[in-house]
Design a protein around this motif. Sequence first.
Motif, PDB file in Angstrom:
ATOM      1  N   ARG A  50       0.844  -1.199   0.000  1.00 55.07           N
ATOM      2  CA  ARG A  50       0.000   0.000   0.000  1.00 55.07           C
ATOM      3  C   ARG A  50       0.877   1.247   0.000  1.00 55.07           C
ATOM      4  O   ARG A  50       1.810   1.361   0.787  1.00 55.07           O
ATOM      5  CB  ARG A  50      -0.922   0.007   1.213  1.00 55.07           C
ATOM      6  CG  ARG A  50      -1.998   1.078   1.131  1.00 55.07           C
ATOM      7  CD  ARG A  50      -2.977   0.998   2.285  1.00 55.07           C
ATOM      8  NE  ARG A  50      -3.480  -0.327   2.572  1.00 55.07           N
ATOM      9  CZ  ARG A  50      -4.450  -0.951   1.896  1.00 55.07           C
ATOM     10  NH1 ARG A  50      -5.011  -0.355   0.874  1.00 55.07           N
ATOM     11  NH2 ARG A  50      -4.844  -2.161   2.251  1.00 55.07           N
TER      12      ARG A  50
ATOM     13  N   VAL B 267      -0.099  -6.069   1.779  1.00 52.96           N
ATOM     14  CA  VAL B 267      -1.498  -6.495   1.832  1.00 52.96           C
ATOM     15  C   VAL B 267      -1.717  -7.632   0.834  1.00 52.96           C
ATOM     16  O   VAL B 267      -1.209  -7.583  -0.285  1.00 52.96           O
ATOM     17  CB  VAL B 267      -2.464  -5.332   1.536  1.00 52.96           C
ATOM     18  CG1 VAL B 267      -2.413  -4.284   2.628  1.00 52.96           C
ATOM     19  CG2 VAL B 267      -2.167  -4.689   0.197  1.00 52.96           C
TER      20      VAL B 267
ATOM     21  N   VAL C  90      -3.649  -9.736  -1.968  1.00 48.22           N
ATOM     22  CA  VAL C  90      -4.647  -9.498  -3.006  1.00 48.22           C
ATOM     23  C   VAL C  90      -5.102 -10.861  -3.515  1.00 48.22           C
ATOM     24  O   VAL C  90      -4.495 -11.885  -3.210  1.00 48.22           O
ATOM     25  CB  VAL C  90      -4.104  -8.614  -4.151  1.00 48.22           C
ATOM     26  CG1 VAL C  90      -3.701  -7.241  -3.627  1.00 48.22           C
ATOM     27  CG2 VAL C  90      -2.961  -9.280  -4.886  1.00 48.22           C
ATOM     28  N   ALA C  91      -6.150 -10.864  -4.310  1.00 46.77           N
ATOM     29  CA  ALA C  91      -6.705 -12.126  -4.805  1.00 46.77           C
ATOM     30  C   ALA C  91      -5.835 -12.735  -5.896  1.00 46.77           C
ATOM     31  O   ALA C  91      -5.036 -12.051  -6.538  1.00 46.77           O
ATOM     32  CB  ALA C  91      -8.109 -11.879  -5.342  1.00 46.77           C
TER      33      ALA C  91
ATOM     34  N   ASP D 191      -4.290  -2.023  -7.532  1.00 46.26           N
ATOM     35  CA  ASP D 191      -4.538  -0.856  -8.382  1.00 46.26           C
ATOM     36  C   ASP D 191      -3.634  -0.822  -9.602  1.00 46.26           C
ATOM     37  O   ASP D 191      -3.774   0.060 -10.445  1.00 46.26           O
ATOM     38  CB  ASP D 191      -4.345   0.430  -7.566  1.00 46.26           C
ATOM     39  CG  ASP D 191      -5.405   0.564  -6.484  1.00 46.26           C
ATOM     40  OD1 ASP D 191      -6.593   0.661  -6.826  1.00 46.26           O
ATOM     41  OD2 ASP D 191      -5.031   0.525  -5.290  1.00 46.26           O
TER      42      ASP D 191
ATOM     43  N   VAL E  41      -2.709   0.125  -4.000  1.00 49.10           N
ATOM     44  CA  VAL E  41      -2.024  -1.146  -3.778  1.00 49.10           C
ATOM     45  C   VAL E  41      -1.282  -1.505  -5.062  1.00 49.10           C
ATOM     46  O   VAL E  41      -1.889  -1.659  -6.118  1.00 49.10           O
ATOM     47  CB  VAL E  41      -3.010  -2.256  -3.373  1.00 49.10           C
ATOM     48  CG1 VAL E  41      -2.296  -3.591  -3.257  1.00 49.10           C
ATOM     49  CG2 VAL E  41      -3.705  -1.896  -2.064  1.00 49.10           C
TER      50      VAL E  41
ATOM     51  N   ASP F 148      -7.597  -8.689  -8.275  1.00 47.18           N
ATOM     52  CA  ASP F 148      -8.616  -8.092  -7.402  1.00 47.18           C
ATOM     53  C   ASP F 148      -7.960  -7.617  -6.116  1.00 47.18           C
ATOM     54  O   ASP F 148      -7.248  -8.370  -5.455  1.00 47.18           O
ATOM     55  CB  ASP F 148      -9.711  -9.109  -7.092  1.00 47.18           C
ATOM     56  CG  ASP F 148     -10.443  -9.574  -8.350  1.00 47.18           C
ATOM     57  OD1 ASP F 148     -10.470  -8.828  -9.351  1.00 47.18           O
ATOM     58  OD2 ASP F 148     -10.982 -10.699  -8.327  1.00 47.18           O
ATOM     59  N   GLY F 149      -8.177  -6.364  -5.793  1.00 40.89           N
ATOM     60  CA  GLY F 149      -7.573  -5.751  -4.610  1.00 40.89           C
ATOM     61  C   GLY F 149      -6.353  -4.914  -4.938  1.00 40.89           C
ATOM     62  O   GLY F 149      -5.832  -4.215  -4.080  1.00 40.89           O
TER      63      GLY F 149
END
Length: 140
Positions: free
Chosen positions: A39, A64, A66-67, A102, A45, A99-100
């Motif tokens: 992040r 973090v 993410v998928a 950017d 992200v 997913d999750g």
Amino acid sequence: MPDVRKAPLVVEFPFTRSLGPVQRAFLTGLRERVVLGVRTTAGRVLVPPAEYDPDTAEELHDLVPVAATGTVTTWAWNHAPRPGQPLTGPFAWALVRLDGADTALLGALDAPGPDAVRTGMRVRVRWAAERTGAITDIAC
């Protein structure tokens, strides 16, 4: 006949790269079938994660998960893979925003042909059978 001179050309990268804490965590995560991003100070992200914020140059630490699923943002068909590429038959190189995340991650997309690939399609990580803590832990 003129004297022809020639010299062999060997393209190689004979160095090793040490990993910082963010890259080490990312690669360790891949070995465990977990994709980690980082992040930024603005809350974005990044995947793959960067050690420093691309906007502020601040050091980043907030990892973090993410998928392992995502969306193809763009792609190019590779009709004749070269030795050492991830797949031996034709495939697409694709940027996939998991997913999750950017940002998008570049990888091989296993598809039967270019007509089967489209921007916006949903995809899932296929993990390598044997994982070692390298980007190649994502088979495609």
